[in-house]
Design a protein around this motif. Structure first.
Motif, PDB file in Angstrom:
ATOM      1  N   LEU A   7     -35.196  -8.152 -51.754  1.00 47.17           N
ATOM      2  CA  LEU A   7     -35.448  -9.095 -52.848  1.00 47.17           C
ATOM      3  C   LEU A   7     -36.847  -8.954 -53.432  1.00 47.17           C
ATOM      4  O   LEU A   7     -37.038  -9.130 -54.635  1.00 47.17           O
ATOM      5  CB  LEU A   7     -35.248 -10.531 -52.358  1.00 47.17           C
ATOM      6  CG  LEU A   7     -33.819 -10.944 -52.031  1.00 47.17           C
ATOM      7  CD1 LEU A   7     -33.810 -12.305 -51.341  1.00 47.17           C
ATOM      8  CD2 LEU A   7     -32.969 -10.979 -53.272  1.00 47.17           C
ATOM      9  N   SER A   8     -37.815  -8.598 -52.608  1.00 52.08           N
ATOM     10  CA  SER A   8     -39.193  -8.508 -53.097  1.00 52.08           C
ATOM     11  C   SER A   8     -39.392  -7.345 -54.071  1.00 52.08           C
ATOM     12  O   SER A   8     -40.396  -7.298 -54.775  1.00 52.08           O
ATOM     13  CB  SER A   8     -40.163  -8.382 -51.919  1.00 52.08           C
ATOM     14  OG  SER A   8     -40.026  -7.122 -51.288  1.00 52.08           O
ATOM     15  N   LEU A   9     -38.441  -6.414 -54.136  1.00 53.36           N
ATOM     16  CA  LEU A   9     -38.566  -5.259 -55.037  1.00 53.36           C
ATOM     17  C   LEU A   9     -37.792  -5.425 -56.343  1.00 53.36           C
ATOM     18  O   LEU A   9     -37.914  -4.589 -57.236  1.00 53.36           O
ATOM     19  CB  LEU A   9     -38.083  -3.991 -54.331  1.00 53.36           C
ATOM     20  CG  LEU A   9     -38.881  -3.572 -53.110  1.00 53.36           C
ATOM     21  CD1 LEU A   9     -38.259  -2.348 -52.467  1.00 53.36           C
ATOM     22  CD2 LEU A   9     -40.334  -3.309 -53.472  1.00 53.36           C
ATOM     23  N   HIS A  10     -37.022  -6.486 -56.480  1.00 55.74           N
ATOM     24  CA  HIS A  10     -36.181  -6.652 -57.668  1.00 55.74           C
ATOM     25  C   HIS A  10     -36.993  -6.671 -58.955  1.00 55.74           C
ATOM     26  O   HIS A  10     -36.667  -5.972 -59.910  1.00 55.74           O
ATOM     27  CB  HIS A  10     -35.340  -7.923 -57.555  1.00 55.74           C
ATOM     28  CG  HIS A  10     -34.242  -7.805 -56.561  1.00 55.74           C
ATOM     29  ND1 HIS A  10     -33.332  -8.812 -56.365  1.00 55.74           N
ATOM     30  CD2 HIS A  10     -33.876  -6.817 -55.711  1.00 55.74           C
ATOM     31  CE1 HIS A  10     -32.468  -8.443 -55.440  1.00 55.74           C
ATOM     32  NE2 HIS A  10     -32.786  -7.238 -55.021  1.00 55.74           N
ATOM     33  N   THR A  12     -40.052  -5.571 -59.488  1.00 57.24           N
ATOM     34  CA  THR A  12     -40.711  -4.281 -59.672  1.00 57.24           C
ATOM     35  C   THR A  12     -39.734  -3.251 -60.226  1.00 57.24           C
ATOM     36  O   THR A  12     -40.067  -2.483 -61.134  1.00 57.24           O
ATOM     37  CB  THR A  12     -41.300  -3.792 -58.334  1.00 57.24           C
ATOM     38  OG1 THR A  12     -42.238  -4.767 -57.871  1.00 57.24           O
ATOM     39  CG2 THR A  12     -41.972  -2.444 -58.477  1.00 57.24           C
ATOM     40  N   LEU A  13     -38.527  -3.232 -59.703  1.00 59.05           N
ATOM     41  CA  LEU A  13     -37.521  -2.291 -60.173  1.00 59.05           C
ATOM     42  C   LEU A  13     -37.180  -2.536 -61.637  1.00 59.05           C
ATOM     43  O   LEU A  13     -37.095  -1.603 -62.433  1.00 59.05           O
ATOM     44  CB  LEU A  13     -36.259  -2.394 -59.315  1.00 59.05           C
ATOM     45  CG  LEU A  13     -35.082  -1.530 -59.736  1.00 59.05           C
ATOM     46  CD1 LEU A  13     -35.460  -0.054 -59.754  1.00 59.05           C
ATOM     47  CD2 LEU A  13     -33.902  -1.777 -58.819  1.00 59.05           C
ATOM     48  N   LEU A  14     -37.022  -3.789 -62.020  1.00 62.67           N
ATOM     49  CA  LEU A  14     -36.708  -4.100 -63.418  1.00 62.67           C
ATOM     50  C   LEU A  14     -37.879  -3.763 -64.340  1.00 62.67           C
ATOM     51  O   LEU A  14     -37.665  -3.298 -65.465  1.00 62.67           O
ATOM     52  CB  LEU A  14     -36.287  -5.557 -63.561  1.00 62.67           C
ATOM     53  CG  LEU A  14     -34.919  -5.865 -62.941  1.00 62.67           C
ATOM     54  CD1 LEU A  14     -34.686  -7.359 -62.897  1.00 62.67           C
ATOM     55  CD2 LEU A  14     -33.807  -5.163 -63.701  1.00 62.67           C
ATOM     56  N   ASN A  15     -39.097  -3.969 -63.871  1.00 58.21           N
ATOM     57  CA  ASN A  15     -40.274  -3.568 -64.662  1.00 58.21           C
ATOM     58  C   ASN A  15     -40.266  -2.063 -64.888  1.00 58.21           C
ATOM     59  O   ASN A  15     -40.541  -1.590 -65.999  1.00 58.21           O
ATOM     60  CB  ASN A  15     -41.570  -3.982 -63.965  1.00 58.21           C
ATOM     61  CG  ASN A  15     -41.793  -5.474 -63.975  1.00 58.21           C
ATOM     62  OD1 ASN A  15     -41.198  -6.199 -64.766  1.00 58.21           O
ATOM     63  ND2 ASN A  15     -42.630  -5.944 -63.072  1.00 58.21           N
ATOM     64  N   LEU A  16     -39.951  -1.309 -63.849  1.00 58.05           N
ATOM     65  CA  LEU A  16     -39.888   0.146 -63.967  1.00 58.05           C
ATOM     66  C   LEU A  16     -38.795   0.561 -64.953  1.00 58.05           C
ATOM     67  O   LEU A  16     -39.023   1.412 -65.816  1.00 58.05           O
ATOM     68  CB  LEU A  16     -39.625   0.765 -62.594  1.00 58.05           C
ATOM     69  CG  LEU A  16     -39.458   2.275 -62.576  1.00 58.05           C
ATOM     70  CD1 LEU A  16     -40.772   2.967 -62.928  1.00 58.05           C
ATOM     71  CD2 LEU A  16     -38.954   2.729 -61.217  1.00 58.05           C
ATOM     72  N   GLU A  42     -28.599 -11.362 -61.646  1.00 63.75           N
ATOM     73  CA  GLU A  42     -29.056 -12.563 -62.366  1.00 63.75           C
ATOM     74  C   GLU A  42     -30.422 -12.326 -63.000  1.00 63.75           C
ATOM     75  O   GLU A  42     -30.647 -12.671 -64.157  1.00 63.75           O
ATOM     76  CB  GLU A  42     -29.119 -13.761 -61.412  1.00 63.75           C
ATOM     77  CG  GLU A  42     -27.786 -14.257 -60.942  1.00 63.75           C
ATOM     78  CD  GLU A  42     -27.034 -15.029 -62.014  1.00 63.75           C
ATOM     79  OE1 GLU A  42     -27.685 -15.639 -62.888  1.00 63.75           O
ATOM     80  OE2 GLU A  42     -25.792 -15.010 -61.964  1.00 63.75           O
ATOM     81  N   LEU A  43     -31.344 -11.735 -62.245  1.00 64.94           N
ATOM     82  CA  LEU A  43     -32.677 -11.454 -62.770  1.00 64.94           C
ATOM     83  C   LEU A  43     -32.606 -10.444 -63.913  1.00 64.94           C
ATOM     84  O   LEU A  43     -33.288 -10.603 -64.930  1.00 64.94           O
ATOM     85  CB  LEU A  43     -33.583 -10.945 -61.645  1.00 64.94           C
ATOM     86  CG  LEU A  43     -35.048 -10.705 -61.991  1.00 64.94           C
ATOM     87  CD1 LEU A  43     -35.711 -11.979 -62.507  1.00 64.94           C
ATOM     88  CD2 LEU A  43     -35.783 -10.166 -60.769  1.00 64.94           C
ATOM     89  N   ALA A  44     -31.775  -9.427 -63.766  1.00 66.28           N
ATOM     90  CA  ALA A  44     -31.620  -8.428 -64.828  1.00 66.28           C
ATOM     91  C   ALA A  44     -31.084  -9.082 -66.099  1.00 66.28           C
ATOM     92  O   ALA A  44     -31.572  -8.807 -67.200  1.00 66.28           O
ATOM     93  CB  ALA A  44     -30.693  -7.302 -64.361  1.00 66.28           C
ATOM     94  N   TRP A  45     -30.087  -9.938 -65.969  1.00 68.99           N
ATOM     95  CA  TRP A  45     -29.552 -10.650 -67.143  1.00 68.99           C
ATOM     96  C   TRP A  45     -30.636 -11.506 -67.791  1.00 68.99           C
ATOM     97  O   TRP A  45     -30.768 -11.527 -69.006  1.00 68.99           O
ATOM     98  CB  TRP A  45     -28.366 -11.513 -66.760  1.00 68.99           C
ATOM     99  CG  TRP A  45     -27.088 -10.758 -66.557  1.00 68.99           C
ATOM    100  CD1 TRP A  45     -26.724  -9.562 -67.095  1.00 68.99           C
ATOM    101  CD2 TRP A  45     -25.984 -11.172 -65.761  1.00 68.99           C
ATOM    102  NE1 TRP A  45     -25.465  -9.200 -66.683  1.00 68.99           N
ATOM    103  CE2 TRP A  45     -24.987 -10.173 -65.864  1.00 68.99           C
ATOM    104  CE3 TRP A  45     -25.738 -12.281 -64.966  1.00 68.99           C
ATOM    105  CZ2 TRP A  45     -23.766 -10.263 -65.201  1.00 68.99           C
ATOM    106  CZ3 TRP A  45     -24.522 -12.367 -64.305  1.00 68.99           C
ATOM    107  CH2 TRP A  45     -23.548 -11.373 -64.428  1.00 68.99           C
ATOM    108  N   ASP A  46     -31.407 -12.219 -66.955  1.00 71.78           N
ATOM    109  CA  ASP A  46     -32.486 -13.061 -67.482  1.00 71.78           C
ATOM    110  C   ASP A  46     -33.501 -12.250 -68.275  1.00 71.78           C
ATOM    111  O   ASP A  46     -34.118 -12.756 -69.203  1.00 71.78           O
ATOM    112  CB  ASP A  46     -33.209 -13.796 -66.349  1.00 71.78           C
ATOM    113  CG  ASP A  46     -32.386 -14.905 -65.727  1.00 71.78           C
ATOM    114  OD1 ASP A  46     -31.340 -15.285 -66.306  1.00 71.78           O
ATOM    115  OD2 ASP A  46     -32.779 -15.384 -64.641  1.00 71.78           O
ATOM    116  N   ARG A  47     -33.676 -10.993 -67.920  1.00 74.70           N
ATOM    117  CA  ARG A  47     -34.638 -10.118 -68.606  1.00 74.70           C
ATOM    118  C   ARG A  47     -34.002  -9.317 -69.739  1.00 74.70           C
ATOM    119  O   ARG A  47     -34.632  -8.431 -70.302  1.00 74.70           O
ATOM    120  CB  ARG A  47     -35.285  -9.183 -67.600  1.00 74.70           C
ATOM    121  CG  ARG A  47     -36.162  -9.942 -66.622  1.00 74.70           C
ATOM    122  CD  ARG A  47     -37.054  -9.010 -65.920  1.00 74.70           C
ATOM    123  NE  ARG A  47     -37.862  -9.691 -64.938  1.00 74.70           N
ATOM    124  CZ  ARG A  47     -38.802  -9.102 -64.244  1.00 74.70           C
ATOM    125  NH1 ARG A  47     -39.038  -7.816 -64.420  1.00 74.70           N
ATOM    126  NH2 ARG A  47     -39.498  -9.770 -63.367  1.00 74.70           N
ATOM    127  N   GLY A  48     -32.753  -9.605 -70.050  1.00 72.49           N
ATOM    128  CA  GLY A  48     -32.113  -8.987 -71.198  1.00 72.49           C
ATOM    129  C   GLY A  48     -31.376  -7.683 -70.928  1.00 72.49           C
ATOM    130  O   GLY A  48     -30.952  -7.011 -71.870  1.00 72.49           O
TER     131      GLY A  48
END
Length: 72
Positions: A7-10, A12-16, A42-48
């Protein structure tokens, strides 16, 4: 690759992915269906991001599922 388990890398991965993918670009991930995967989606959807889930036979899935792998 199986990288959504931490979970702590989610974030960072989306930023990359935001920096590395062109508009309309794709990234593919393999995941055995760990419970952390839903949090990443969920986090990916939130970031578009547009996330499409496919089963092992290419069928569309509504949610992550726990995969089973044949003995080899």
């Amino acid at each position: 690759s199986d990288i959504l388990y931490d979970l702590s890398l989610h974030s960072t991965l989306l930023n990359l992915l935001s920096r590395m993918l062109r508009a309309g670009g794709q990234a593919w991930f393999a995941d055995p269906g760990r419970h952390q995967t839903a949090s990443w989606i969920e986090l990916a959807w939130d970031r578009g991001f547009d996330v499409e889930l496919l089963g092992s036979n290419g069928e569309a899935l509504r949610a992550p599922t726990r995969g089973e792998f044949p003995a080899g």
